[in-house]
Motif scaffolding. Sequence first.
Motif, PDB file in Angstrom:
ATOM      1  N   GLY A 135       0.821  -1.210   0.000  1.00  0.00           N
ATOM      2  CA  GLY A 135       0.000   0.000   0.000  1.00  0.00           C
ATOM      3  C   GLY A 135       0.847   1.249   0.000  1.00  0.00           C
ATOM      4  O   GLY A 135       2.050   1.219  -0.269  1.00  0.00           O
ATOM      5  N   LEU A 136       0.184   2.355   0.318  1.00  0.00           N
ATOM      6  CA  LEU A 136       0.833   3.666   0.340  1.00  0.00           C
ATOM      7  C   LEU A 136       0.628   4.320   1.696  1.00  0.00           C
ATOM      8  O   LEU A 136      -0.478   4.280   2.255  1.00  0.00           O
ATOM      9  CB  LEU A 136       0.253   4.580  -0.742  1.00  0.00           C
ATOM     10  CG  LEU A 136       0.547   4.233  -2.199  1.00  0.00           C
ATOM     11  CD1 LEU A 136      -0.204   5.197  -3.116  1.00  0.00           C
ATOM     12  CD2 LEU A 136       2.036   4.274  -2.488  1.00  0.00           C
ATOM     13  N   ARG A 137       1.685   4.896   2.228  1.00  0.00           N
ATOM     14  CA  ARG A 137       1.611   5.756   3.398  1.00  0.00           C
ATOM     15  C   ARG A 137       1.573   7.191   2.886  1.00  0.00           C
ATOM     16  O   ARG A 137       2.405   7.599   2.089  1.00  0.00           O
ATOM     17  CB  ARG A 137       2.827   5.531   4.296  1.00  0.00           C
ATOM     18  CG  ARG A 137       2.855   6.362   5.542  1.00  0.00           C
ATOM     19  CD  ARG A 137       3.952   5.856   6.490  1.00  0.00           C
ATOM     20  NE  ARG A 137       5.245   5.803   5.813  1.00  0.00           N
ATOM     21  CZ  ARG A 137       6.104   6.806   5.743  1.00  0.00           C
ATOM     22  NH1 ARG A 137       5.768   7.980   6.289  1.00  0.00           N
ATOM     23  NH2 ARG A 137       7.263   6.691   5.157  1.00  0.00           N
ATOM     24  N   PHE A 138       0.574   7.991   3.325  1.00  0.00           N
ATOM     25  CA  PHE A 138       0.251   9.245   2.651  1.00  0.00           C
ATOM     26  C   PHE A 138       0.977  10.480   3.176  1.00  0.00           C
ATOM     27  O   PHE A 138       0.968  11.507   2.510  1.00  0.00           O
ATOM     28  CB  PHE A 138      -1.261   9.498   2.708  1.00  0.00           C
ATOM     29  CG  PHE A 138      -2.036   8.484   1.923  1.00  0.00           C
ATOM     30  CD1 PHE A 138      -2.008   8.490   0.545  1.00  0.00           C
ATOM     31  CD2 PHE A 138      -2.779   7.515   2.568  1.00  0.00           C
ATOM     32  CE1 PHE A 138      -2.717   7.557  -0.187  1.00  0.00           C
ATOM     33  CE2 PHE A 138      -3.490   6.571   1.834  1.00  0.00           C
ATOM     34  CZ  PHE A 138      -3.459   6.599   0.470  1.00  0.00           C
ATOM     35  N   ARG A 139       1.574  10.432   4.349  1.00  0.00           N
ATOM     36  CA  ARG A 139       2.224  11.613   4.902  1.00  0.00           C
ATOM     37  C   ARG A 139       3.688  11.324   5.162  1.00  0.00           C
ATOM     38  O   ARG A 139       4.020  10.231   5.636  1.00  0.00           O
ATOM     39  CB  ARG A 139       1.540  12.064   6.209  1.00  0.00           C
ATOM     40  CG  ARG A 139       0.150  12.634   6.007  1.00  0.00           C
ATOM     41  CD  ARG A 139      -0.474  12.943   7.371  1.00  0.00           C
ATOM     42  NE  ARG A 139      -1.826  13.427   7.232  1.00  0.00           N
ATOM     43  CZ  ARG A 139      -2.166  14.711   7.186  1.00  0.00           C
ATOM     44  NH1 ARG A 139      -1.244  15.636   7.253  1.00  0.00           N
ATOM     45  NH2 ARG A 139      -3.422  15.078   7.066  1.00  0.00           N
ATOM     46  N   THR A 152       4.165   7.167  -0.001  1.00  0.00           N
ATOM     47  CA  THR A 152       5.341   6.327   0.132  1.00  0.00           C
ATOM     48  C   THR A 152       4.934   4.858   0.070  1.00  0.00           C
ATOM     49  O   THR A 152       4.084   4.424   0.847  1.00  0.00           O
ATOM     50  CB  THR A 152       6.060   6.596   1.466  1.00  0.00           C
ATOM     51  OG1 THR A 152       6.392   7.983   1.554  1.00  0.00           O
ATOM     52  CG2 THR A 152       7.323   5.762   1.582  1.00  0.00           C
ATOM     53  N   PRO A 153       5.514   4.048  -0.832  1.00  0.00           N
ATOM     54  CA  PRO A 153       5.163   2.626  -0.921  1.00  0.00           C
ATOM     55  C   PRO A 153       5.571   1.861   0.336  1.00  0.00           C
ATOM     56  O   PRO A 153       6.600   2.149   0.952  1.00  0.00           O
ATOM     57  CB  PRO A 153       5.961   2.143  -2.140  1.00  0.00           C
ATOM     58  CG  PRO A 153       6.307   3.367  -2.899  1.00  0.00           C
ATOM     59  CD  PRO A 153       6.452   4.457  -1.887  1.00  0.00           C
ATOM     60  N   ARG A 154       4.747   0.861   0.692  1.00  0.00           N
ATOM     61  CA  ARG A 154       5.024   0.001   1.840  1.00  0.00           C
ATOM     62  C   ARG A 154       4.647  -1.424   1.488  1.00  0.00           C
ATOM     63  O   ARG A 154       3.689  -1.669   0.765  1.00  0.00           O
ATOM     64  CB  ARG A 154       4.213   0.441   3.071  1.00  0.00           C
ATOM     65  CG  ARG A 154       4.294   1.931   3.365  1.00  0.00           C
ATOM     66  CD  ARG A 154       3.779   2.283   4.738  1.00  0.00           C
ATOM     67  NE  ARG A 154       4.809   2.058   5.733  1.00  0.00           N
ATOM     68  CZ  ARG A 154       4.779   1.097   6.655  1.00  0.00           C
ATOM     69  NH1 ARG A 154       3.764   0.264   6.685  1.00  0.00           N
ATOM     70  NH2 ARG A 154       5.738   0.967   7.528  1.00  0.00           N
ATOM     71  N   LEU A 155       5.384  -2.396   2.017  1.00  0.00           N
ATOM     72  CA  LEU A 155       5.108  -3.813   1.834  1.00  0.00           C
ATOM     73  C   LEU A 155       5.166  -4.512   3.185  1.00  0.00           C
ATOM     74  O   LEU A 155       5.903  -4.087   4.081  1.00  0.00           O
ATOM     75  CB  LEU A 155       6.120  -4.465   0.875  1.00  0.00           C
ATOM     76  CG  LEU A 155       6.133  -3.979  -0.572  1.00  0.00           C
ATOM     77  CD1 LEU A 155       7.286  -4.636  -1.323  1.00  0.00           C
ATOM     78  CD2 LEU A 155       4.805  -4.286  -1.261  1.00  0.00           C
TER      79      LEU A 155
END
Length: 331
Positions: free
Chosen positions: A173-177, A181-184
């Motif tokens: 997913g994505l971290r928005f702040r 930022t991509p995350r796995l």
Amino acid sequence: MKISRCAACFLLMVSARAHPGEAGTEETFTDEQHRGLSHFVMRQAVRLNEWLADAVLDEDERETDVMRHFYGDLDSAYHAMGSYIEISPRLDWSSREDFRADVRFSARLRLRGLSDRFRFFLDSQDRDQELVDELFTERFRSTSRSEQRQDATAGLMYQISDRVSRRISVSGGLRFRPMPTPRLRTDARFFSDLGAWHAEFGQRFFWDMDTGFGERSQLQFTRPVRDVHTFRLSSSVIWSEESQGVDLAQTVMWWTELSEHRMLSFRAGILGYTRPQLESDLYFGRVTYRRRAGRDWLFVELETGADFEREHDFDITPVAGIKLICLFGSY
């Protein structure tokens, strides 16, 4: 302004009259609003299913039964089978930090139109960072708690295995702040019965483009006592590229079901770290009371306790908090 919004949410939730939801109970205005919002959540899940199915699947691969009405375990939201949104206004107090109010939310949509194994998730607070916050001491944290609470994350989770003895999933997913930022993350849990004890081992690996890799291991032993009591012993270790060494946690918990809709728990633990040397950094204790607040979709949780931190020479720090949990959708 933030505290006033939280107070408004509290008043809205509590406006549901605190009487058991028995058959024949007259429906209130709050019940009508809850039903409408739950239908909205389910419609959005259906639309997301249809959009993904149109984009990915052939006509003969699409499922006709889009939803199953099952909520799942509140403590294992990533594995829940239903589609729901959870909103939790909360007010915390500490003798060192005074009052702190916020509203957290979490959404899980089951994507059966695409596959039984897919979930869409949206969290107002990054769950991996929340795990780090549980174990890391203040001296190792790179961001403030207020920044962490705003660190929303959204993405897709795929359930690789969901057997009785093991559950394995992978999510991205994505971290928005402060910027997307991509995350796995990979998450594996293994279960086994050892006589009267139930053992669970969990292993998690996570990666963030900004902060790098991390991992968390947890070993947990649970034993039911006379059907209404439960004892749990849990050991955790966590490491990330932001940490200094490995951080450790040991907790013991006892909870009892006072009735079908009320629960009381006692929890105590020790947190520590391994660098520059092995030391305990925090001792804590908590007493938590939780009950259904008149409806099967509304819960109230009261918590009190104390912290003993090395940074404050292990002087007692009283803490308290109140939280409402409101569920919309299929649960």
